[in-house]
Design an enzyme around this catalytic site. Structure first.
Site, PDB file in Angstrom:
ATOM      1  N   ASP B  31       1.024  -1.363   0.132  1.00 23.72           N
ATOM      2  CA  ASP B  31       0.108  -0.043   0.005  1.00 23.72           C
ATOM      3  C   ASP B  31       0.978   1.105   0.053  1.00 23.72           C
ATOM      4  OD1 ASP B  31      -2.159   1.554   0.044  1.00 23.72           O
ATOM      5  OD2 ASP B  31      -3.216   1.012   2.006  1.00 23.72           O
ATOM      6  N   ASP B 125      -3.143   2.494  -5.768  1.00 20.04           N
ATOM      7  CA  ASP B 125      -1.912   2.681  -4.837  1.00 20.04           C
ATOM      8  C   ASP B 125      -1.775   1.472  -4.116  1.00 20.04           C
ATOM      9  OD1 ASP B 125      -4.486   3.103  -3.553  1.00 20.04           O
ATOM     10  OD2 ASP B 125      -3.644   4.782  -2.451  1.00 20.04           O
ATOM     11  N   GLU B 126      -2.598   0.407  -4.232  1.00 19.13           N
ATOM     12  CA  GLU B 126      -2.227  -0.843  -3.522  1.00 19.13           C
ATOM     13  C   GLU B 126      -2.573  -2.106  -4.245  1.00 19.13           C
ATOM     14  OE1 GLU B 126      -5.460  -1.652  -0.357  1.00 19.13           O
ATOM     15  OE2 GLU B 126      -6.864   0.059  -1.426  1.00 19.13           O
TER      16      GLU B 126
END
Lengths: 375, 416
Positions: B31, B125-126
């Site tokens: 993350d 973003d993860e």
């Protein structure tokens, strides 16, 4: 009203007349079939769009008329034993007796039944089998989308001794020319007839040798109506309004390639390969020297491929079609050899039967719009 | 909700990689830390260390991302911008530059895919990774996690946090615990020790409503849920959720990491600054969303058959309507026509709307789709015109060519 009639001719006439009974009658009397006994028995039905009338030989005792449920009368006459049928009115009822069977039917008020439209003036006649075949060839290309009513019709163009039938659903266009015997030599008329009605009518009039066609002139009696008559049956149909596409300019006259394929193996191969083509997925054809490769399905799905002999004259071409549209056309050309003419993979292709005389042209043309592959 | 609670909850395991046994922990959750804000800081060094908030600046703007300096003031993502401004009046507010984030995201995902093809991105973003197949080549899961953190830092000058655990559920909670710039391994034997003190809101699938139900049953921690009779849980929450929570509370999560599947749908939404009731304005917004959606479809070489519109009233009640077309399409024209018909049929004519959205589903690749040509169809139609717009946009920038209906008004309606 009292008469005796042959069972088979009654059953046949009632069945034919019953075709026009409305499924959901807008007014109750239209569910009725009108029986009028004079020298002959006249049977009528009407749904405001189409009228049907047929006459049958009878032994009449007492002339008269009655209106009974058409659906019920059709079911009864279909199941009667093979013996003469006696029909008579009995007060407000009608009795149908045949052998040991006796039916009593309720009547509807004859005076409420609408007057059937008059038959327009006779314009000419054509062989009934040829007419039914021609209509069948064209009606397959008519649209079924009621939001585009013009495309649900078959266009009839009469010019002297030639009748041209055409229909299109925007994706294909079928055109058939046939000769007929006009009443007057310089006749010229056009009409747009609901395709389904026309196909049913043409098929049901093959009992007689000829079909007479009656088309009203503009402003004349029976305008907006076309009538057909054959073998004692007559029917009128209301015409569709609207401008049919100017289709003649859509038919290409020059091609870059022409292929000829044996129709029956082609039909079989298309049906086989199409097994993997889900609805809307196209059948791809690649024509090269001496052969055509048929393919359907893509990488993510089941795939099929088949190679057939084909005589190609001109450029190699790859083109894709909706397989149902192609099969409709192949089923309609009525020839052992199918001829396909192409310009390019995104331009209309023309399917015809190979003319008996090589220089001649086919009287039936089926234009087919290709499917464009997005990839 | 869950993240805030987690941030406050104590970490029962302590941190640091070497200390924990990572045997049987093949799942990594990576993350990025305050992703959008960190990217902005990286691009503009003047922002470094300042409270940075990325999000829409309009009256209904929402925080997309906040730097840790801003979070110290209580700002967090999904918070209305107006509230964030009040909490942190001196924050630097940056409107999101999605193009930048996609580019960085792609580079990060590339690093992850060099570890294993088993990468399941959850958003920009993860991502989850299953490193079972990479152990012989690259070492233990904790070593792989550390290496990922080092490479992201070296190559992108950005930090990320990684959770290492036996299942996706635990790995995701572990990365949250490790934030920012951390690494947490939850050994298989200590999963329940890790989970049970956490609040119920941390359970996957527990939103406000389910949390309320759990609280009514007196369940505050995951441990409470674990020791509660499963039958009662199922009765309260329904078969699917009840059973799942009972399993998750013991760390049992059978979900596998599934490598990126192509998008199932592509769409766009727009929240109006003030509710809009004018049907013409709504149709214009639908046109702009259709243009955006169609351009994205074409860029991804996808075509869709099902068009869905989402209409949200001022009171947040939302309806969606969809229609499946006879053929796949990637043209704004088809999408807009259908979207307008759906809007017109939805019975919200003249109702003030807060948000409208357009979505295309039932996607297929260009190669798998086709178009039945019609006799009256011009050689070059909308599809060709819109492809020409794409080329102009690539060369001269987005919005170079756009429908005349959108021409003057573009400035007052910001992208959604």
């Amino acid at each position: 009203m009292k008469f005796r009639v042959d069972r088979d001719s009654l059953a046949e006439a009632v069945a034919w007349t019953a075709r026009t009974l409305p499924v959901r009658p807008p007014v109750p009397v239209l569910a009725g079939m009108l029986l009028e006994a004079g020298d002959r028995l006249k049977l009528s039905s009407f749904d405001y769009e189409v009228s049907a009338q047929v006459s049958v030989d009878i032994d009449v005792d007492e002339p008269g008329s009655a209106l009974v449920s058409g659906r019920l009368l059709a079911e009864i006459t279909r199941s009667l034993p093979a013996q003469p049928v006696d029909i008579e009115t009995d007060g407000s009822k009608v009795t149908v007796s045949c052998g040991t069977a006796k039916f009593t039917l309720l009547t509807l008020p004859v005076e409420d039944y609408p007057t059937l439209p008059e038959m327009p003036e006779l314009t000419g006649s054509v062989g009934s089998d040829a007419f039914a075949a021609a209509v069948g060839q064209v009606a397959i290309a008519a649209g079924r989308d009621d939001t585009l009513p013009v495309l649900t019709g078959v266009r009839i163009e009469i010019e002297n001794d030639t009748v041209t039938l055409a229909s299109t659903d925007r994706y294909r266009l079928a055109v058939r020319e046939l000769q007929w015997k006009p009443e007057r030599p310089d006749i010229s008329a056009v009409a747009l007839i609901p395709a389904k009605t026309l196909a049913d009518t043409a098929k049901s009039l093959t009992a007689g040798a000829e079909v007479a066609i009656a088309l009203a002139a503009a402003g004349g009696a029976g305008e907006g109506m076309i009538g057909f008559e054959g073998g004692g049956r007559r029917t009128t149909t209301r015409l569709l309004d609207g401008d049919f596409p100017k289709y003649r300019s859509l038919l290409p006259s020059e091609f870059n390639a022409q292929a000829e394929i044996q129709t029956a193996p082609f039909v079989d191969a298309v049906k086989r390969v199409a097994l993997v083509a889900e609805r809307n997925t196209p059948l791809r054809l690649a024509f090269s020297q001496g052969q055509v490769v048929l393919e359907a399905g893509t990488g993510d799905e089941a795939q099929a491929v088949e190679v057939l002999e084909a005589a190609l004259d001109g450029d190699y071409i790859q083109i894709a079609f909706n397989h149902t549209f192609l099969l409709d056309g192949l089923g309609a050309i009525g020839s052992d050899t199918a001829r396909l003419q192409f310009t390019s993979s995104t331009k209309p292709a023309i399917l015809t039967g190979k003319p008996a005389d090589d220089s001649g042209t086919s009287d039936y043309r089926y234009l087919l719009m290709p499917v464009r592959l997005n990839g | 909700m869950s993240r805030r609670q987690l941030d406050r909850a104590a970490n029962p395991l302590g941190s640091g990689p070497g200390a924990s046994d990572d045997t049987g922990c093949p799942i990594l959750h990576v993350d990025m830390d305050a992703f959008f804000a960190s990217v902005e800081e990286r691009e503009n060094p003047a922002l470094r260390g300042k409270p940075v908030i990325v999000g829409g600046a309009g009256p209904r703007g929402v925080v997309s991302s906040a730097s840790y300096a801003a979070r110290a003031f209580g700002v967090h993502s999904a918070m209305p911008m107006s509230r964030a401004r009040r909490l942190c009046p001196h924050a630097v507010i940056v409107s999101p530059g999605h193009g930048r984030y996609s580019k960085v995201s792609a580079a990060v995902m590339e690093i992850l895919r060099s570890v294993t093809p088993e990468v399941e991105p959850l958003s920009l973003d993860e991502a989850f990774l299953d490193v079972s197949g990479a152990l012989r080549r690259l070492g233990r899961p904790a070593e792989i996690a550390a290496e990922i953190r080092r490479r992201v830092s070296d190559e992108q000058q950005l930090t990320c946090s990684v959770g290492v655990a036996p299942s996706k559920f635990t790995a995701k909670l572990a990365s949250t615990h490790a934030k920012p710039d951390g690494l947490l391994v939850v050994p298989a034997a200590r999963v329940t020790d890790f989970l049970h003190p956490l609040p119920v809101g941390a359970l996957w699938g527990v939103g406000d409503r389910a949390e309320e139900s759990l609280r009514r049953l007196g369940l505050r921690t995951i441990g409470d849920v674990a020791h509660y009779p499963r039958d009662t849980l199922v009765r309260e929450l329904g078969e699917a959720l009840g059973t799942r929570l009972a399993e998750l509370a013991w760390g049992r999560d059978a979900r596998e990491v599934t490598a990126a599947t192509p998008d199932r749908s592509i769409g766009a939404e727009h929240t109006f600054d003030t509710d809009v009731r004018d049907p013409d304005a709504i149709r214009r917004t639908l046109l702009r969303l259709a243009e955006k959606t169609a351009a994205r479809l074409r860029a991804a070489d996808r075509l869709g058959r099902t068009i869905t519109v989402k209409l949200r009233r001022g009171d947040f009640s939302t309806i969606t309507r969809s229609r499946t077309l006879p053929e796949h399409t990637d043209t704004a024209r088809d999408i807009h026509t259908t979207a307008c018909a759906l809007y017109e049929g939805a019975g919200l004519w003249g109702t003030p709307l807060r948000l409208v959205g357009v979505r295309v589903e039932n996607l297929a690749s260009g190669q798998a789709t086709s178009h039945q040509l019609a006799l009256d169809e011009p050689d070059a139609g909308w599809r060709e015109a819109e492809r020409a717009m794409d080329r102009a946009a690539r060369r001269f920038g987005p919005g170079t060519i756009r429908p005349a209906a959108l021409f003057d008004r573009e400035s007052e309606e910001e992208g959604g």
